[in-house]
Design an enzyme around this catalytic site. Structure first.
Site, short mmCIF file in Angstrom:
data_model
loop_
_atom_site.label_atom_id
_atom_site.label_comp_id
_atom_site.label_asym_id
_atom_site.label_seq_id
_atom_site.Cartn_x
_atom_site.Cartn_y
_atom_site.Cartn_z
N CYS A 283 0.80 -1.22 0.00
CA CYS A 283 0.00 0.00 0.00
C CYS A 283 0.83 1.27 0.00
O CYS A 283 0.50 2.24 -0.68
CB CYS A 283 -0.99 -0.01 1.16
SG CYS A 283 -0.27 0.16 2.79
N HIS A 346 -2.92 1.31 6.75
CA HIS A 346 -3.17 1.33 5.32
C HIS A 346 -2.93 2.76 4.83
O HIS A 346 -3.35 3.73 5.45
CB HIS A 346 -4.60 0.91 5.00
CG HIS A 346 -4.91 0.96 3.53
ND1 HIS A 346 -4.12 0.34 2.59
CD2 HIS A 346 -5.89 1.59 2.84
CE1 HIS A 346 -4.61 0.57 1.38
NE2 HIS A 346 -5.68 1.33 1.51
N ASP A 369 -7.56 5.72 -3.64
CA ASP A 369 -6.79 4.58 -3.11
C ASP A 369 -6.45 3.66 -4.27
O ASP A 369 -7.33 3.08 -4.89
CB ASP A 369 -7.61 3.84 -2.06
CG ASP A 369 -6.79 2.84 -1.27
OD1 ASP A 369 -5.65 2.55 -1.69
OD2 ASP A 369 -7.29 2.34 -0.25
N ASP A 411 -17.09 -0.75 13.27
CA ASP A 411 -16.93 -1.35 14.59
C ASP A 411 -16.47 -2.80 14.41
O ASP A 411 -16.83 -3.47 13.44
CB ASP A 411 -18.25 -1.33 15.36
CG ASP A 411 -18.64 0.09 15.78
OD1 ASP A 411 -17.79 0.98 15.67
OD2 ASP A 411 -19.79 0.28 16.20
N GLU A 471 -19.62 11.54 16.72
CA GLU A 471 -19.05 10.34 16.10
C GLU A 471 -20.11 9.26 15.94
O GLU A 471 -20.24 8.64 14.89
CB GLU A 471 -17.88 9.83 16.95
CG GLU A 471 -17.15 8.63 16.36
CD GLU A 471 -17.69 7.30 16.87
OE1 GLU A 471 -17.49 6.27 16.18
OE2 GLU A 471 -18.32 7.29 17.94
#
Length: 703
Positions: A283, A346, A369, A411, A471
């Site tokens: 990456c 990453h 990406d 999560d 959040e």
């Protein structure tokens, strides 16, 4: 009278390049300089004819063409007639313009041309057509031999990549070197990299890649579409792009991802092979090459590292991990179709641009990406996804926003085999704080060669502070758009949890030293509790994929009311050294069940074995440098090699090196021959079978 014949043209390449901020390109500095301009700017051009130019009778047209079939309607062709009486460009700044700047009466003229700020970027052709006014029977055409590069223009307010702050432009467009953050969120480690966007190979390579991407010529004026194409063509999965990825540690038929020190060697190998993908990348290599291509083309770009980055394969906005009744991780889940994972880190890219395809407020930094993780519209690519949209949980906006949102907000859910459950598993734990632990990029300004004081924590740019109402609202906002996620976001029942568990975090352990996995337990109940527990340690790839089991312990015991206990396993270097893989990462799991109350608990942690520091010395008055480090292990380092690179100093060079004996201090001497003056940076890396990616950088001033 015959039409004018063009004898010679001059683009004033170096003078124009200074105004267009392209004077750092090696192609411009060459003895036979290449025209490199930015859209939204003006250029001057001299034309010499075989006789004097007559303003009353001679007609001169300058024609620009882009792509295989230039077309005025698609914006890939412009025909500009020189009109001596015209004194100003058209009022519309998005129109091409031409003015007669000087006519000295000595068979030559100087013209000024305005390139619109939405022009397609890449290689344009230019030709000059001459004829006599009102006479159609005779016409001369002259094709200018030079290819003309037109780039995005972050200095132009009308360009979609405009960046107002000069310091930001210097960093994200003009800076040839930098750092990419690896390691762990507890111990971030900056990998020095030479982007080399001004290298003589980089701009031709970037345009060649854009051609291979298949992006239509008419779409190459859009930074959104160009950035999306770059995210696809940097990887080799679909179009035979720049880099082939490999994550299993076997790089015998190519170059280890840890050995690269810059992008120039990758670009050079790719072009010399006629477009054969280069082996190998991971990456941070994909991200570094993306910086090179974007900055070469004029798109402001940076590398950003997301620590504990979720790879949510079933679009549930959770990373699901399964364990059997013995506490062993079930790879790919009970049905073999769950490949969710958390990468220890990453690295992706942020590119700066407006987003006319989105509502106001979603421009600025956009995530792309190039690492091949998931298909987007049947191609391995990702983005551009608006950072503002990701932070708000607005996953309905283009492009690939749900995937990126999961990378920083998913999560982690643990499931354990349970015979009493209807579907065979019970949810052990849902961790809202594990993913997206920290996001870092290099700070604007000088690079820190000796430490990590140039890191910039940008976590709050991408997500709201963990545990805050904002959040959770962003997460629930995203969950509303993903039906598969809704069942997993129940509030866990805490009523029967009267035993407290705590897995002690490990920040880092030096290579060659022992470590312990420790869990502290406190029985807060008024009765005895019977607890079944499992502790394990294993080596993992940085993508989160399991490599080798190192040590495991399990058992059942009683704990009295109010008492505290400590569980631990001790791991020695002899137990882990032969089982390590790239990056020296170790994953620990702890799972426990309270038999009396059915309370379940699980936790995980990971850490890296800290590599020895490597120094790179190069006195400013000298052209001899040294690579210095010490082997910290009691075993030899084998299969050693080192790479050295410095733009304007040293072409990328990789050298095989002898085995390094246990605890040996190494000092490797290299000689540099300067080709350019000014501040220059040198980057070196050292890899071996036992320890990869020792990396160092230093700067010198060439007078």
């Amino acid at each position: 009278m015959e039409p004018l014949n063009v004898v010679q043209t001059t683009f004033y390449v170096k003078e124009n390049a200074k105004e267009h901020h392209t004077d750092q390109f090696d192609l411009v500095k060459a003895d036979n300089p290449t025209p490199i301009f930015r859209r939204g700017g003006n250029i001057y051009m001299a034309i010499m004819f075989d006789r004097e130019y007559d303003v009353e009778t001679d007609v001169v047209r300058v024609r620009f063409g882009f792509g295989p079939k230039p077309n005025v309607i698609r914006g890939t062709r412009a025909v500009l007639a020189v009109r001596p009486k015209q004194k100003r460009f058209p009022d519309d700044p998005f129109q091409w313009g031409i003015l007669l700047s000087r006519n000295d009466g000595n068979n030559s003229i100087v013209i000024e041309i305005r390139i619109p700020p939405n022009t397609q970027i890449g290689i344009w052709e230019c030709s000059i057509q001459t004829n006599i006014a009102k006479k159609r029977e005779s016409r001369h055409d002259y094709k200018i031999p030079e290819d003309i590069y037109v780039l995005f223009n972050p200095w132009c307010p009308d360009d979609g990549v405009y960046m107002e702050n000069e310091e930001d432009r210097n960093e994200y467009v003009l800076n040839e070197t930098g750092k990419i953050w690896c390691g762990t969120f507890k111990e971030p480690k900056g990998k020095h990299w030479i982007f080399g966007q001004f290298n003589d190979i980089s701009l031709p390579g970037a345009v060649f890649l854009l051609e291979k991407s298949g992006l239509a010529p008419a779409d190459r004026g859009s930074p959104v579409m160009v950035a999306r194409a770059i995210s696809a063509i940097i990887n080799a999965v679909d179009e035979g792009g720049l880099l082939e990825g490999r994550w299993d540690g076997d790089y015998a038929d190519g170059t280890s991802p840890h050995s690269w020190t810059g992008s120039a060697a990758i670009m050079d190998q790719y072009l010399r092979s006629g477009g054969t993908p280069v082996k190998y990348g991971q990456c941070w290599v994909y991200s570094a090459a993306t910086v090179t291509v974007c900055r070469a083309l004029g798109i402001p770009c940076r590398s950003t590292t997301n620590y504990v980055s979720a790879h949510d394969t079933n679009q549930s906005l959770t990373v699901d991990k399964y364990f059997d009744i013995f506490g062993n991780r079930i790879e790919n889940g009970p049905e073999g179709d769950c490949t969710d994972s958390c990468w220890n880190f990453h690295v992706w890219n942020d590119v700066w641009m407006t987003r006319p395809d989105l509502p106001p407020g979603y421009g600025g930094w956009q995530i792309i990406d190039a690492t091949p993780q998931e298909q987007s519209e049947r191609v391995m690519r990702c983005g551009p996804a608006s950072v503002a949209a990701v932070k708000k949980g607005e996953i309905g906006f283009l492009y690939d926003t749900p995937f990126v949102f999961s990378e920083v907000n998913a999560d982690v859910v643990h499931f354990k085999e349970d015979e009493e459950s209807d579907w065979g598993f019970t949810r052990l734990n849902i961790n809202q704080y594990h993913v997206g632990r920290k996001l870092l990029t290099k700070k604007v300004g000088p690079t820190d060669d000796k430490a990590e004081n140039d890191l910039w924590d940008v976590t709050l740019v991408y997500k709201n502070k963990e545990g805050t109402e904002a959040e959770r609202l962003a997460v629930y906002n995203a969950v509303r758009g993903v039906p598969r996620a809704q069942a997993l976001y129940e509030i866990p029942n805490k009523e029967n949890e009267d035993v407290f568990f705590d897995l002690i975090d490990i920040d880092s352990i030096p290579f060659g030293q022992s470590f312990s996995v420790v869990v502290r337990i406190h029985n807060k109940a008024k009765e005895n509790r019977t607890i079944s527990a499992v502790l394990s340690a294993s080596s993992v790839y940085y993508t989160g994929r399991a490599a080798n089991d190192i040590k495991k312990s399990q058992g059942t015991f009683n704990i009295k009311p109010g008492n505290k206990e400590t569980l631990q396993i001790h791991v020695t270097p002899e137990e882990y050294l032969e089982k390590l893989v790239d990056h020296g990462l170790i994953k620990i799991y702890a799972i426990a069940t309270v038999k009396d109350t059915k309370q379940t608990w699980s936790e995980e942690d990971d850490f890296t074995l800290k590599k020895p520091d490597m120094q790179l010395t190069a006195p400013q008055s000298c052209v001899v440098g040294g690579i210095i480090f010490k082997n910290p292990l009691s075993i030899p380092l084998t299969e050693c090699l080192y790479t050295v690179e410095g733009p304007g100093l040293h072409k990328p060079k990789t050298i095989r090196f002898r085995d390094v004996t246990p605890e040996e201090e190494v000092n490797i001497i290299e000689t540099f021959v300067a080709k350019r003056t000014g501040d220059r940076r040198i980057v070196a890396s050292f890899t071996s079978k036992q320890i990869q990616d020792l990396n160092a950088s230093t700067s010198i001033k060439i007078i």
